[in-house]
Design a protein around this motif. Structure first.
Motif, PDB file in Angstrom:
ATOM      1  N   ILE A   1       0.842  -1.203   0.000  1.00 45.59           N
ATOM      2  CA  ILE A   1       0.000   0.000   0.000  1.00 45.59           C
ATOM      3  C   ILE A   1       0.876   1.251   0.000  1.00 45.59           C
ATOM      4  CG2 ILE A   1      -1.604   1.378   1.398  1.00 45.59           C
ATOM      5  CD1 ILE A   1      -2.921  -1.297   2.260  1.00 45.59           C
ATOM      6  N   ASN A   2       1.880   1.267   0.889  1.00 50.42           N
ATOM      7  CA  ASN A   2       2.767   2.434   0.967  1.00 50.42           C
ATOM      8  C   ASN A   2       3.533   2.653  -0.334  1.00 50.42           C
ATOM      9  OD1 ASN A   2       2.010   3.058   3.593  1.00 50.42           O
ATOM     10  ND2 ASN A   2       3.598   1.774   4.483  1.00 50.42           N
TER      11      ASN A   2
ATOM     12  N   THR B   1       2.615   1.671  -3.321  1.00 55.20           N
ATOM     13  CA  THR B   1       1.657   2.073  -4.357  1.00 55.20           C
ATOM     14  C   THR B   1       1.316   3.554  -4.221  1.00 55.20           C
ATOM     15  OG1 THR B   1       0.735  -0.159  -4.407  1.00 55.20           O
ATOM     16  CG2 THR B   1      -0.595   1.571  -5.384  1.00 55.20           C
ATOM     17  N   LYS B   2       1.199   4.029  -2.991  1.00 59.68           N
ATOM     18  CA  LYS B   2       0.918   5.455  -2.758  1.00 59.68           C
ATOM     19  C   LYS B   2       2.069   6.333  -3.250  1.00 59.68           C
ATOM     20  CE  LYS B   2      -2.278   4.941   1.103  1.00 59.68           C
ATOM     21  NZ  LYS B   2      -2.492   5.106   2.556  1.00 59.68           N
ATOM     22  N   LYS B   3       3.302   5.832  -3.137  1.00 62.26           N
ATOM     23  CA  LYS B   3       4.479   6.596  -3.570  1.00 62.26           C
ATOM     24  C   LYS B   3       4.683   6.560  -5.083  1.00 62.26           C
ATOM     25  CE  LYS B   3       7.202   5.155   0.382  1.00 62.26           C
ATOM     26  NZ  LYS B   3       8.459   4.482   0.741  1.00 62.26           N
TER      27      LYS B   3
ATOM     28  N   LYS C   1       4.730   6.809  -8.976  1.00 58.30           N
ATOM     29  CA  LYS C   1       4.366   7.806  -9.980  1.00 58.30           C
ATOM     30  C   LYS C   1       4.291   7.087 -11.315  1.00 58.30           C
ATOM     31  CE  LYS C   1       6.608  11.764  -7.716  1.00 58.30           C
ATOM     32  NZ  LYS C   1       6.231  11.377  -6.424  1.00 58.30           N
TER      33      LYS C   1
ATOM     34  N   SER D   1      -3.942   3.211  -9.479  1.00 61.19           N
ATOM     35  CA  SER D   1      -3.359   3.028  -8.146  1.00 61.19           C
ATOM     36  C   SER D   1      -4.429   3.048  -7.060  1.00 61.19           C
ATOM     37  CB  SER D   1      -2.281   4.067  -7.867  1.00 61.19           C
ATOM     38  OG  SER D   1      -2.818   5.364  -7.868  1.00 61.19           O
ATOM     39  N   LYS D   2      -5.479   3.854  -7.236  1.00 53.33           N
ATOM     40  CA  LYS D   2      -6.555   3.895  -6.237  1.00 53.33           C
ATOM     41  C   LYS D   2      -7.274   2.550  -6.156  1.00 53.33           C
ATOM     42  CE  LYS D   2      -7.331   8.836  -6.496  1.00 53.33           C
ATOM     43  NZ  LYS D   2      -8.229   9.925  -6.878  1.00 53.33           N
TER      44      LYS D   2
ATOM     45  N   ILE E   1      -4.921   0.135  -4.319  1.00 54.21           N
ATOM     46  CA  ILE E   1      -4.917   0.443  -2.881  1.00 54.21           C
ATOM     47  C   ILE E   1      -6.210  -0.043  -2.235  1.00 54.21           C
ATOM     48  CG2 ILE E   1      -4.992   2.321  -1.192  1.00 54.21           C
ATOM     49  CD1 ILE E   1      -2.981   3.812  -3.043  1.00 54.21           C
ATOM     50  N   SER E   2      -7.320   0.173  -2.900  1.00 57.70           N
ATOM     51  CA  SER E   2      -8.610  -0.276  -2.380  1.00 57.70           C
ATOM     52  C   SER E   2      -8.642  -1.802  -2.240  1.00 57.70           C
ATOM     53  CB  SER E   2      -9.733   0.188  -3.304  1.00 57.70           C
ATOM     54  OG  SER E   2     -10.965  -0.327  -2.891  1.00 57.70           O
TER      55      SER E   2
ATOM     56  N   GLU F   1      -6.364  -2.805   0.665  1.00 52.69           N
ATOM     57  CA  GLU F   1      -6.974  -2.510   1.965  1.00 52.69           C
ATOM     58  C   GLU F   1      -8.097  -3.493   2.289  1.00 52.69           C
ATOM     59  OE1 GLU F   1      -7.837   1.667   1.621  1.00 52.69           O
ATOM     60  OE2 GLU F   1      -5.845   2.211   2.395  1.00 52.69           O
TER      61      GLU F   1
END
Length: 112
Positions: free
Chosen positions: A40-41, A43-45, A47, A63-64, A67-68, A71
């Motif tokens: 998750i971390n 994927t958030k980073k 680009k 990416s959203k 992440i979903s 989670e």
């Protein structure tokens, strides 16, 4: 009396085996949850393009969405871990009770 003691020893043995299995599963789930947190971390980073592995192929995904999905997996694993830890707690308590009964039986036998 000896039969009862043997039964309790067998039951204790089975409980300890189950506890070992549950403990192993709990540790594996904890590792999986940590892996998901890392994913998750990362994927958030990220680009640009993000990929998801499905079977033996990688496909691009938003990416959203990834992440979903991660989670959601984490939530399911956390729930499973909670249930597993509750079972471990119950089995540990029962194991402790049986150990106490066994010790009491042994003391009674020695005092005779």
């Amino acid at each position: 009396m000896e039969n009862k003691l043997n039964e309790e020893l067998n039951e204790l043995n089975v409980l300890q085996q189950r506890l070992h299995i549950f403990d192993t599963q709990s540790r594996q789930l904890q590792l999986n949850i940590k892996e998901i947190d890392t994913s998750i971390n990362e994927t958030k980073k990220a680009k640009g393009m993000v990929y998801s592995i499905i079977g033996s192929i990688m496909i691009p995904k938003d990416s959203k969405t990834i992440i979903s999905e991660l989670e959601d997996q984490k939530s399911k694993m956390s729930n499973h871990l909670k249930i597993l830890n509750d079972q471990i707690s119950k089995l540990s308590k029962k194991s402790s009770e049986i150990q106490d009964r066994i010790q009491e039986s042994i003391k009674d036998e020695k005092s005779k």
